[in-house]
Motif scaffolding. Structure first.
Motif, short mmCIF file in Angstrom:
data_model
loop_
_atom_site.label_atom_id
_atom_site.label_comp_id
_atom_site.label_asym_id
_atom_site.label_seq_id
_atom_site.Cartn_x
_atom_site.Cartn_y
_atom_site.Cartn_z
N TYR A 97 -24.80 -3.63 -49.19
CA TYR A 97 -25.66 -3.97 -48.12
C TYR A 97 -25.56 -2.89 -46.62
CZ TYR A 97 -24.14 -7.18 -44.27
OH TYR A 97 -24.22 -7.95 -43.50
N ARG A 99 -27.53 -2.62 -42.47
CA ARG A 99 -28.06 -3.66 -41.62
C ARG A 99 -28.46 -1.90 -40.77
NH1 ARG A 99 -29.66 -3.39 -37.37
NH2 ARG A 99 -30.62 -4.87 -35.92
N THR A 100 -27.84 -0.85 -40.72
CA THR A 100 -28.63 0.66 -39.88
C THR A 100 -27.33 1.07 -39.97
OG1 THR A 100 -27.35 -1.74 -37.50
CG2 THR A 100 -27.50 1.00 -37.27
N ASP A 189 -23.68 4.14 -30.43
CA ASP A 189 -25.03 3.02 -31.43
C ASP A 189 -25.81 4.10 -30.44
OD1 ASP A 189 -25.43 1.42 -32.53
OD2 ASP A 189 -26.16 -0.25 -31.22
N ARG A 236 -14.38 0.00 -38.20
CA ARG A 236 -15.49 -0.41 -37.85
C ARG A 236 -14.35 -2.09 -37.76
NH1 ARG A 236 -19.17 -2.35 -42.68
NH2 ARG A 236 -19.77 -3.58 -41.12
N LYS A 249 -19.55 -1.19 -35.95
CA LYS A 249 -19.53 -0.30 -36.93
C LYS A 249 -19.31 1.18 -35.72
CE LYS A 249 -23.52 -0.22 -39.75
NZ LYS A 249 -24.40 -0.26 -40.79
N1 LIG Z 1 -22.63 0.57 -34.77
C1 LIG Z 1 -23.03 -0.59 -34.53
N2 LIG Z 1 -22.53 -1.43 -35.88
C2 LIG Z 1 -22.79 -2.57 -36.29
C3 LIG Z 1 -24.25 -2.51 -36.30
C4 LIG Z 1 -25.29 -1.61 -35.33
O1 LIG Z 1 -26.80 -1.24 -35.50
N3 LIG Z 1 -24.50 -0.78 -34.43
N4 LIG Z 1 -25.73 -3.53 -37.35
C5 LIG Z 1 -24.50 -4.70 -36.91
C6 LIG Z 1 -24.87 -5.79 -38.12
S1 LIG Z 1 -26.92 -6.78 -37.49
C7 LIG Z 1 -24.86 -5.61 -39.16
S2 LIG Z 1 -25.28 -7.02 -40.20
C8 LIG Z 1 -23.14 -5.24 -40.06
C9 LIG Z 1 -24.21 -4.53 -41.72
O2 LIG Z 1 -23.04 -3.85 -41.55
P1 LIG Z 1 -23.31 -2.80 -42.90
O3 LIG Z 1 -23.86 -1.83 -42.41
O4 LIG Z 1 -21.80 -1.31 -42.82
O5 LIG Z 1 -23.32 -3.80 -44.10
O6 LIG Z 1 -23.40 -4.34 -39.61
C10 LIG Z 1 -23.12 -4.57 -37.49
N5 LIG Z 1 -22.25 -3.25 -36.51
#
Ligand SMILES: Nc1nc2c(c(=O)[nH]1)N[C@H]1C(S)=C(S)[C@@H](COP(=O)(O)O)O[C@H]1N2
Ligand SMILES: [Mo]
Length: 396
Positions: A97, A99-100, A189, A236, A249
């Protein structure tokens, strides 16, 4: 008449157990279709069962699964969970999945450095090569977005076999060791587009103790391949057992912060979804964003068994820190919960699989709910009905 009903219900009990014996495990649909087990069953005088089709969950959004969509903070990929099972317990990277999605501002032409600030001694930057040197296989872990929703078939949930550097080693290297010390972990971000669903800025504050006891790691690979851009390349954070919003991440910085530091914007954004008490102002008032024990159905199979339609509900259980002994299921809010026929764990347990045979009494829409055998185990989301899913049965 009474006799017939009794016969029928004991027959069904027998069928339930023979399904389990025949499978020996929660068989995937493909195994069942391909396997000679079912033919063998009839030869041995056991019930003859024929797989008919999968039944879709009712009342969930018409959303494309397993494909990346959108961009930046509004980018998503929803994992299709309907085929998971013990024979393929990880999610392939291209279906894990999202999410971003990676920002167009993310630059890969310069060497990536993770800044270390506020520590008492050097080094003050970490190179990817250093992180890689400390990396090794860390095992299978599940990630779930705290904003996982029914409308998207609960597809913000996946499992990978990770490679990474344990945070305990990283913290030792940069001399951040005291258990109570708070560390802010910040990811890149910034996005060219503005988002309709999320705030930019991704950072989370942990204590050294939380990072160590959760076995958090800086991941560089998943399922044997380097992280993709969308999954946080080149590095990450993964915090086993915590919601995905903590798994920052594109890590840019590790910063030692004060005891009384304010919670970050990311922590505010996810306060409700990680079940905080209100919206804590200070990081120290924030509870660990742990995934409590949860369970849900992921697939409903229709079978033809001895002249009747039977339904096999297959599902997963995940989260929590105690080993659960079993699950209970019901199909109507007015019914009592009954034990799930088959509940099975696999080694190194990011999730467990279960299945249950069911003969609906009449046509109609049913709401499938699960509970734990042990009611004392924390499972707030499960108990609140968050993972309830519905099916419409048109043939009995
Ligand atoms: N830099 C960064 N890290 C992030 C996010 C983000 O928007 N920016 N989203 C977070 C959220 S809400 C989730 S659920 C997970 C999702 O990781 P994936 O997209 O690799 O599944 O990353 C997290 N790390
Ligand atoms: Mo998330």
């Amino acid at each position: 008449m009474i006799k017939r009903t009794q016969n029928r219900s004991s027959r069904r009990e027998f069928l339930k157990s023979s399904f389990v014996v025949a499978g020996g495990s929660a068989l995937s649909r493909f195994q069942l279709l391909a396997s000679p087990i079912l033919q063998a069953q009839s030869k041995n005088g056991l019930p003859e069962a024929k797989f008919i089709k999968l039944i879709k969950f009712a009342g969930e959004g018409p959303i494309p699964m397993d494909v990346p969509m959108g961009s930046g903070l509004d980018g998503r990929l929803y994992t299709d969970l309907s085929n998971v099972g013990p024979d393929h317990p990880t999610t392939p990277n291209e279906k894990f999945y999202l999410r971003t999605r990676a920002s167009d501002f993310l630059r890969e032409d310069k060497p990536w450095l993770v800044k270390v600030s506020g520590a008492t001694a050097k080094p003050s930057v970490l190179e990817i090569a250093t992180i890689r040197k400390l990396s090794g296989p860390v095992g299978m872990y599940l990630m779930e977005c705290s904003g996982n929703v029914r409308d998207a078939h609960f597809g913000l949930l996946s499992v990978a076999d990770w490679t990474g550097a344990p945070m305990s080693k990283i913290l030792e290297l940069v001399h951040i060791e005291k258990p109570g010390t708070r560390v802010l972990i910040e990811g890149f971000d910034e996005y060219p587009e503005s988002s309709s669903t999320s705030l930019p800025g991704a950072s989370w504050i942990f204590t050294v103790d939380e990072l160590q006891s959760s076995k958090a790691f800086l991941a560089t690979s998943m399922n044997g391949s380097s992280l993709s851009r969308d999954h946080g390349s080149p590095v990450r954070l993964v915090v086993p057992g915590w919601y995905g919003c903590t798994c920052i991440k594109w890590i840019k910085e590790l910063r030692v912060v004060d005891e009384d530091v304010l919670a970050t914007s990311q922590m505010h954004e996810f306060a409700f979804r990680t079940m905080q008490l209100g919206e804590p102002e200070l990081a120290k008032d924030y509870r660990p964003a742990l995934m409590e024990q949860a369970a849900m159905p992921v697939r409903v199979e229709q079978w033809h068994v001895e002249g009747e339609f039977a339904y096999r509900i297959c599902g997963i259980a995940w989260g929590g820190s105690t080993l659960i002994s079993g699950l209970k299921i019901r199909f109507d809010a007015n019914d009592n919960f009954v034990s799930v026929n088959e509940f099975r764990r696999i080694a190194s347990d990011p999730w467990s699989f279960w299945s249950h045979l069911w003969w609906p009494a009449q046509r109609g829409v049913y709401s499938i709910e699960l509970r734990l055998d042990d009611d004392s185990i924390p499972a707030r989301r499960l108990k609140a009905g968050y993972y309830r899913r519905s099916v419409e049965i048109t043939e009995i």
